[in-house]
Design an enzyme around this catalytic site. Structure first.
Site, PDB file in Angstrom:
ATOM      1  N   ASN A  46       0.889  -1.156   0.000  1.00  0.00           N
ATOM      2  CA  ASN A  46       0.000   0.000   0.000  1.00  0.00           C
ATOM      3  C   ASN A  46       0.933   1.213   0.000  1.00  0.00           C
ATOM      4  OD1 ASN A  46      -1.352   2.279   1.650  1.00  0.00           O
ATOM      5  ND2 ASN A  46      -3.090   0.941   1.196  1.00  0.00           N
ATOM      6  N   SER A  47       0.816   2.068  -1.007  1.00  0.00           N
ATOM      7  CA  SER A  47       1.812   3.118  -1.243  1.00  0.00           C
ATOM      8  C   SER A  47       1.834   4.170  -0.146  1.00  0.00           C
ATOM      9  CB  SER A  47       1.548   3.801  -2.589  1.00  0.00           C
ATOM     10  OG  SER A  47       1.709   2.901  -3.652  1.00  0.00           O
ATOM     11  N   GLN A  48       2.969   4.846  -0.054  1.00  0.00           N
ATOM     12  CA  GLN A  48       3.158   5.959   0.874  1.00  0.00           C
ATOM     13  C   GLN A  48       2.081   7.022   0.644  1.00  0.00           C
ATOM     14  OE1 GLN A  48       6.528   8.405  -0.102  1.00  0.00           O
ATOM     15  NE2 GLN A  48       6.939   8.868   2.058  1.00  0.00           N
TER      16      GLN A  48
END
Length: 209
Positions: A46-48
């Protein structure tokens, strides 16, 4: 308020209404405020949040738009895009890994936004060409070049945001006609597309075949 600040406000509001924690594995939800990538299984993350916000600001999604989300993973970006389009728009998320797509689709279903859906990507197909054209395309995986297959899925005036060789690219399709490709879809050249770059980022690789 400037146009850019209005876009940033809409994105910030979306991230408040659609919080990250609902798109993380249960054991990691307490870390939702961490401003970095969080694993979701199968080598995916899950991206920054700061990166997600920057990409959504570049994309500038407006209510009623048709949006494609490539490499949707946990489903968070698909849900954020759905909030930005509202029920008058539509969002299609595609994810290559079936187990990750299942996780993301379940997360997305819980948001109660039926104008968005998440599909397992078809083998050998990048994007969703049968459902094109799209007003906006977001890619959460790193390409080695601007993906021609996705440029061809943009509507006139459409925008593609994708990291290429570690640099974020924003490609705007000008409102002209492209050349016909062998499969009958329009194919767009450098003259049809205006590209700007927007800083360095790291992503998992984009699978294009």
């Amino acid at each position: 308020m400037t146009a850019s600040s209005r876009v940033a406000r809409r994105v910030a509001d979306a991230m408040t209404v659609v919080p990250r924690e609902g798109f993380l594995p249960p054991t990691d939800r307490e870390n939702a405020d961490y401003d970095g990538p969080i694993p979701i299984g199968s080598g995916q993350t899950n991206s920054q949040p700061r990166t997600v916000a920057a990409m959504l600001e570049l994309l500038d999604v407006q209510p009623g738009m048709r949006v494609l989300d490539v490499g949707t993973g946990s489903g968070w970006t698909t849900a954020l895009l759905a909030h930005l389009t509202g029920p008058g728009g539509s969002v299609v998320g595609v994810e290559r890994l079936a187990e990750v797509a299942g996780f993301g689709a379940a997360n997305l279903d819980r948001t109660g936004m039926p104008w968005a859906r998440l599909d397992v990507a078809s083998s050998g197909v990048l994007g969703a060409p049968k459902q094109a054209p799209f007003d906006r395309i977001l890619v959460s995986a790193g390409a080695t070049r601007l993906p021609q297959a996705l440029l061809d899925q943009l509507a006139p005036g459409g925008v593609l945001v994708v990291p290429v060789d570690g640099i974020m690219h924003r490609a705007l399709r000008r409102t002209g006609d492209g050349d016909a490709a062998a499969d009958g879809r329009e194919r767009h050249t450098d003259d049809d597309v205006e590209v700007t770059t927007h800083g360095a980022y790291r992503f998992v690789p984009l699978v294009e075949d």
